[in-house]
Design an enzyme around this catalytic site. Structure first.
Site, PDB file in Angstrom:
ATOM      1  N   GLY A 165       0.786  -1.220   0.000  1.00 47.78           N
ATOM      2  CA  GLY A 165       0.000   0.000   0.000  1.00 47.78           C
ATOM      3  C   GLY A 165       0.818   1.269   0.000  1.00 47.78           C
ATOM      4  N   SER A 166       1.893   1.304   0.772  1.00 44.07           N
ATOM      5  CA  SER A 166       2.705   2.524   0.852  1.00 44.07           C
ATOM      6  C   SER A 166       3.304   2.875  -0.505  1.00 44.07           C
ATOM      7  CB  SER A 166       3.805   2.367   1.899  1.00 44.07           C
ATOM      8  OG  SER A 166       3.253   2.262   3.196  1.00 44.07           O
ATOM      9  N   ASN A 175      -7.615   3.656   8.978  1.00 47.76           N
ATOM     10  CA  ASN A 175      -6.929   2.509   9.553  1.00 47.76           C
ATOM     11  C   ASN A 175      -6.963   2.472  11.074  1.00 47.76           C
ATOM     12  OD1 ASN A 175      -5.175   4.836   8.837  1.00 47.76           O
ATOM     13  ND2 ASN A 175      -3.676   3.756  10.107  1.00 47.76           N
ATOM     14  N   GLN A 218      -7.236  -0.583   4.014  1.00 52.94           N
ATOM     15  CA  GLN A 218      -8.059  -1.204   5.053  1.00 52.94           C
ATOM     16  C   GLN A 218      -9.418  -1.669   4.535  1.00 52.94           C
ATOM     17  OE1 GLN A 218      -7.181  -1.997   8.127  1.00 52.94           O
ATOM     18  NE2 GLN A 218      -5.173  -1.036   8.035  1.00 52.94           N
ATOM     19  N   SER A 269      -3.211  -3.639  -0.274  1.00 57.25           N
ATOM     20  CA  SER A 269      -2.079  -4.410   0.238  1.00 57.25           C
ATOM     21  C   SER A 269      -2.549  -5.787   0.676  1.00 57.25           C
ATOM     22  CB  SER A 269      -1.436  -3.670   1.422  1.00 57.25           C
ATOM     23  OG  SER A 269      -0.207  -4.244   1.771  1.00 57.25           O
ATOM     24  N   ALA A 270      -1.874  -6.843   0.192  1.00 56.46           N
ATOM     25  CA  ALA A 270      -2.345  -8.219   0.375  1.00 56.46           C
ATOM     26  C   ALA A 270      -2.426  -8.650   1.836  1.00 56.46           C
ATOM     27  CB  ALA A 270      -1.440  -9.182  -0.400  1.00 56.46           C
ATOM     28  N   HIS A 271      -1.489  -8.187   2.661  1.00 55.52           N
ATOM     29  CA  HIS A 271      -1.442  -8.718   4.021  1.00 55.52           C
ATOM     30  C   HIS A 271      -2.550  -8.182   4.917  1.00 55.52           C
ATOM     31  CE1 HIS A 271       0.468  -5.416   6.537  1.00 55.52           C
ATOM     32  NE2 HIS A 271       0.572  -4.917   5.315  1.00 55.52           N
ATOM     33  N   THR A 305      12.148  -7.481 -10.556  1.00 54.28           N
ATOM     34  CA  THR A 305      11.745  -8.859 -10.839  1.00 54.28           C
ATOM     35  C   THR A 305      10.378  -9.154 -10.235  1.00 54.28           C
ATOM     36  OG1 THR A 305      14.058  -9.552 -10.859  1.00 54.28           O
ATOM     37  CG2 THR A 305      12.402 -11.281 -10.609  1.00 54.28           C
ATOM     38  N   CYS A 326       2.381   1.490  11.870  1.00 52.18           N
ATOM     39  CA  CYS A 326       3.495   2.244  11.303  1.00 52.18           C
ATOM     40  C   CYS A 326       3.995   3.345  12.241  1.00 52.18           C
ATOM     41  CB  CYS A 326       3.079   2.854   9.964  1.00 52.18           C
ATOM     42  SG  CYS A 326       2.573   1.620   8.756  1.00 52.18           S
TER      43      CYS A 326
END
Length: 392
Positions: free
Chosen positions: A72-73, A152, A180, A200-202, A238, A326
């Site tokens: 996300g960042s 968030n 979020q 963001s996946a996590h 990559t 964060c």
């Protein structure tokens, strides 16, 4: 340690077993670089292409509007810095809010040093912006509106559709940090008038270190990372095949189970909120009561320090936070809580509890019982609370 109760899902989530299984072959068997030309590499390329199609379909976008990033960042930085550079000839003004994630706020501060003028919108006591103030803030030289989908810390959901409509009406691009929100509430970019979106996946039971950036085809930003032709020459590096495959699998699971999981999580969350507000004196819920993420409960407790509360909860096996992961090393009160009008001394006593579909009624009852005891103990050691009680 007692049973671990993990209530910090806004910081990160557990990887789902199905996601891990989807990723494994691209670590151990199909480990090729998808940008190579030999047949073996085409297996990885196909997996990445399918992941791009999956994510695009979930938000109502085209596959070539999805760019894979490290999270996300990075996606926030790409949207904001990219627009500032691409539209420098149009103007030097953008609009955001005072409650954004620091990935947005710090990027705006960086651009201000480069001559960009930033309007930081106020929010009300629930954390929602005024659409009237937003429209009044737009200038002829405004090139971007960047407002988060859902906060968030306090979980408040912004009026995204209306924000996008205002941006469209004035010919201004609209970016939303949906880190979020995606996977927890419905997100359809055309219906919501979104030009750019970060995820963001996590945050939805996917792997760490991978995310996606949606950029509408009509938005023409330059390359964000130079050094290779990956991501249609926009983002060199990559390709993270296992991460991308895992993210797509997690996204599909999250959207497929969203309606059922949201109802379940919200019911458990509401039970927690009701118990805390009813049984812990001088507590308050932060954020909008209805327009909030289904898994978020954010409280302030007067006369105590949030850090002490977190330590004592941790001793009972309860994982929580006082705000954004964060900024966990900061002693300053949350900028979000200050923005909704809380004084420093109350903002310091904040607690964020964020649930998942694995969180049970028994879990939150344990947390509520623990909170009652811990808050009472901490207040018993507080001279401020003692003085307050004497003066009542």
């Amino acid at each position: 340690m007692e049973k671990l109760i993990y209530l910090d899902n806004a910081a990160t989530t557990a990887l789902k077993p199905e996601v891990f299984e989807a990723m494994k072959p691209y670590f151990l068997e199909n480990y090729s670089n998808p940008n190579s030309i030999y047949t073996f590499a085409q297996q990885s390329k196909k997996a990445v292409d399918e992941a791009r199609e999956t994510i695009a379909a979930l938000i109502g976008a085209k596959p070539n509007e999805i760019y894979f990033t490290a999270g996300g960042s990075e996606s926030d930085n790409w949207a904001i810095k990219g627009c500032a550079e691409a539209f420098a000839s149009k103007g030097k003004h953008m609009i955001t809010t005072k409650i954004e994630h620091h990935a947005v706020l710090h990027t705006c501060e960086y651009l201000e040093k480069k001559g960009v003028e930033v309007t930081y919108l106020d929010v009300d006591e629930d954390g929602r912006i005024s659409l009237e103030q937003l429209e009044q803030a737009i200038r002829p030289d405004t090139f971007l509106i960047s407002i988060m989908f859902a906060n968030n810390e306090i979980g408040t959901i912004e009026p995204v559709r209306e924000i996008g409509a205002i941006a469209k009406k004035h010919g201004v691009l609209f970016h939303t940090d949906a880190v979020q929100a995606f996977g927890h509430v419905p997100v359809q970019v055309d219906e919501l008038n979104i030009d750019m979106l970060s995820a963001s996946a996590h945050k939805f039971h996917g792997p760490k270190g991978v995310g996606f950036f949606y950029m509408r085809n009509s938005v023409k930003l330059g390359a964000y990372l130079h050094g290779g032709a990956q991501e249609r020459s926009k983002r060199a590096g990559t390709t993270n095949v296992p991460g991308i495959v895992g993210m797509a699998k997690a996204a599909q699971l999250a959207v497929d189970g969203m309606e059922e999981n949201s109802k379940k999580i919200a019911a458990v969350r509401d039970h927690l909120i009701e118990r805390v507000l009813a049984e812990v004196p001088f507590s308050r819920l932060n954020g909008h009561r209805e327009q909030r993420l289904p898994n978020n409960a954010n409280f302030c407790f007067r006369f105590i320090e949030g850090e002490s509360l977190l330590i004592m909860l941790d001793q009972k096996g309860i994982c929580a936070s006082s705000g954004s992961a964060c900024t966990s090393g900061s002693l300053d009160p949350s900028h979000v809580l200050l923005a909704i009008g809380l004084p420093h001394e109350i903002a310091h006593g904040s607690l964020r509890l964020t649930l998942s579909e694995e969180t049970t009624m028994e879990d939150v009852d344990t947390v509520a019982d623990s909170l009652k005891a811990i808050v009472e103990r901490l207040r018993s050691m507080s001279p401020l609370y003692e003085d307050f009680v004497k003066n009542q």
